[in-house]
Design an enzyme around this catalytic site. Structure first.
Site, mmCIF file in Angstrom:
data_model
loop_
_atom_site.group_PDB
_atom_site.id
_atom_site.type_symbol
_atom_site.label_atom_id
_atom_site.label_comp_id
_atom_site.label_asym_id
_atom_site.label_seq_id
_atom_site.Cartn_x
_atom_site.Cartn_y
_atom_site.Cartn_z
ATOM 1 N N ARG A 177 -5.516 -1.051 9.174
ATOM 2 C CA ARG A 177 -4.098 -0.961 9.268
ATOM 3 C C ARG A 177 -3.966 0.456 10.114
ATOM 4 O O ARG A 177 -4.238 1.600 9.526
ATOM 5 C CB ARG A 177 -3.168 -1.170 8.262
ATOM 6 N N ASP A 457 2.164 3.872 -2.711
ATOM 7 C CA ASP A 457 1.678 4.332 -1.551
ATOM 8 C C ASP A 457 3.105 4.909 -1.323
ATOM 9 O O ASP A 457 4.175 5.064 -1.809
ATOM 10 C CB ASP A 457 1.132 3.340 -0.779
#
EC number: 2.3.3.9
Length: 554
Positions: A177, A457
């Protein structure tokens, strides 16, 4: 015609030529080669103006939402794409047929080894929300992936030896990603502007590893984050085509799963698959970012105020609608529909609490599997057996063949009414506590942070920030005290939480809670609403060198 050269290109970082992870001899110099830099400079010069225009379009849409000029609905101009039943996404690529359990984490060397050794089918290596984008994290993430793909990632620390348990070809499939379109990499300037971080991350990984990945029976696979319009996906598709052509790789070798983690994207799922159909490997439910985006886009509308974060679940009406539409859309178009993150981490010193946490994971995965998801995310290797056990009940490698009979309307996607909704003083405190803890760790270079037995996150901190902004803006009345949420109240509690966390920090005076609070204060008191915390804080974590490297010596 774009010139392929390093003219007017400046790199403000040392190109380290010393191996950091013996016995591997790979260094930063093996990543930042002249050829690789020319490749990413070509991509930047070709596509950056489009990227900037698409970001400007986002701002224009937000202005129209804020003024009430625009309300979300399915796009009339793409109705033909939605109504055409004949087109399909790409067939699943090698290593991506069974994606029943996906683990995620930043490209730190030890985490790469642990994730590749986990009992999962794929590993999403994350340069985005679970990474703090320091130069060292980003460039050594590339070094680590380069080594992993070549079976040379094993290394020792004074406390532990890290070794892959098998050949990389028989380990979980890597999916990378890159950072989102909104981010830049300020250590590399091209024509007097910083390079797109998306192009930097994608380009270096693809250039060095695409052919190696095909050799081991896999391929260059990606997760694409934070997109808000199908034309942003088309931009990725155009980049994929140029990149594959450049190295002589057949188009369609790249595969990409798009995260549906913004409210605008939920209204364009079919268009998103269509734009990338030659390279599509499905869509994913990015749950926390989706909540963040929903608040962000609808922040001026009092009817869309969300309650305490623990009351916003995957069964809340707007979340349930988005999940069901995603599964239906993906399976009608022949691609994977991936479930969301289980962020729990084992609670080693409390067996009872640990059992409750693991049961919560199991129930969440059962809901996803029954809804029709083809697999799901876990944040810790200990959760993989639960995910595997649940999704083994599919009886097949995926359930793309199952198209749920659902009809989701635009009203369903915007139905933010939640039963027994309430905002409390504790809700304010929890948001401030989580936001401060995450931001403080991020400012120290860590983007993957254990908080209250959850691996958090950036999306978690974003929810904290925008909820507090929304509650202040609309003067929400607290259920427990009857008081209104005001800038003075959130500032007072912010100061209390900052002092508490700073005094308890094992880093002593070296902690960064005061700096985190400085940036948090105007956001949580409703004075400003920054697009992203990561762009707000980015300049605090980078240290570009004063003079650029002489690229003529590469």
């Amino acid at each position: 015609m774009v010139k392929i050269s390093l003219d007017n290109t400046a790199l403000y970082a040392d190109i380290d030529t010393t191996p950091q992870f013996e016995p591997s001899k790979t260094t930063v110099a093996d990543i930042l080669t002249k050829d690789a830099l020319e490749f990413i400079v070509l991509l930047h010069r070709t596509f950056n103006s489009t990227r900037k225009q698409l970001l400007a379009n986002r701002s224009n849409l937000q202005s129209k939402l804020d003024s009430g000029e625009y309300r979300f609905d399915f796009l009339p101009e793409t109705e033909q794409i939605r109504n055409d039943p004949t087109w399909q996404g790409a067939i699943p690529a090698p290593g991506l047929i069974n994606r029943s359990s996906e683990i995620t984490g930043p490209p730190l060397r030890n985490m790469l080894v642990n994730a590749l050794n986990a009992e999962v089918t794929t590993y999403m290596t994350d340069f985005e929300d679970s990474s703090s984008p320091t130069w060292e994290n980003m460039i050594y993430g590339q070094v680590n992936l380069y080594d992993a793909i070549r079976n040379q990632i094993d290394f020792k620390t004074p406390r532990k030896e890290y070794r892959l348990k098998d050949d990389i070809s028989r380990l979980p499939t890597l999916i990378v990603r890159p950072r989102g379109w909104h981010m830049v990499e300020k250590h590399l300037y091209i024509d007097d502007e910083p390079i797109s971080a998306s192009i930097f991350d994608f380009g270096l990984y693809f250039y060095h590893n695409a052919k190696e990945l095909v050799k081991i029976g896999k391929g260059p696979y990606f997760y694409l984050p934070k997109m808000e319009h199908h034309m942003e996906v088309k931009l990725w598709n155009d980049i994929f085509c140029v990149a594959q052509d450049f190295i002589g790789m057949p188009r369609g070798t790249i595969r990409a799963t798009v995260l549906i983690e913004t409210l605008p994207a939920a209204f364009q799922m079919e268009e998103i698959i269509y734009q990338i159909r030659e390279h599509s490997s499905g869509l994913n439910c990015g749950r926390w970012d989706y909540i963040f985006s929903t608040i962000k886009k609808l922040r001026n509308l009092p009817e869309h105020v969300l309650p305490n974060r623990d009351l916003v679940t995957m069964t809340s009406p707007f979340m349930d609608a988005y999940v069901k539409r995603l599964i239906n859309t993906c399976h009608r178009r022949g691609v994977h529909a991936m479930g969301g993150m289980a962020a729990q981490i084992p609670i080693k010193d409390d067996p009872k609490a640990n059992e409750a946490a693991m049961n919560k994971v199991r129930n969440d995965k059962i809901r996803e599997m029954k809804n029709g998801h083809d697999g799901s995310w876990v944040a810790h290797p200990a959760l993989a057996p639960i995910c595997n056990e649940v999704f083994s009940n599919m009886g097949t490698a995926n359930q793309i063949y199952f198209v749920p009979d659902v009809h989701v309307t635009s009203s369903d996607l915007l139905n933010t009414k939640i039963q027994d909704a309430q905002v409390t003083t504790e809700g304010i405190r929890v948001n401030l506590d989580i936001g401060l803890q995450y931001m403080e760790a991020w400012l120290r270079g860590s983007g993957c942070v254990p908080i209250n037995h959850l691996m958090e996150d950036a999306a978690t901190a974003e929810v904290s920030r925008c909820q507090l902004y929304q509650w202040v803006k609309h003067g929400v009345v607290l259920s427990d005290t009857g008081d209104k949420v005001t800038p003075e109240l959130t500032a007072k509690i912010l100061n209390e939480e900052t002092a508490k966390l700073a005094s308890a920090s094992p880093l002593g005076e070296k902690n960064k809670f005061a700096l985190a609070a400085k940036y948090f204060l105007p956001e949580v008191t409703g004075k400003i609403f920054s697009d992203f915390l990561t762009t707000l804080l980015y300049d605090e974590i980078i240290k570009p060198s004063a003079k650029p490297v002489d690229l003529s010596k590469l």
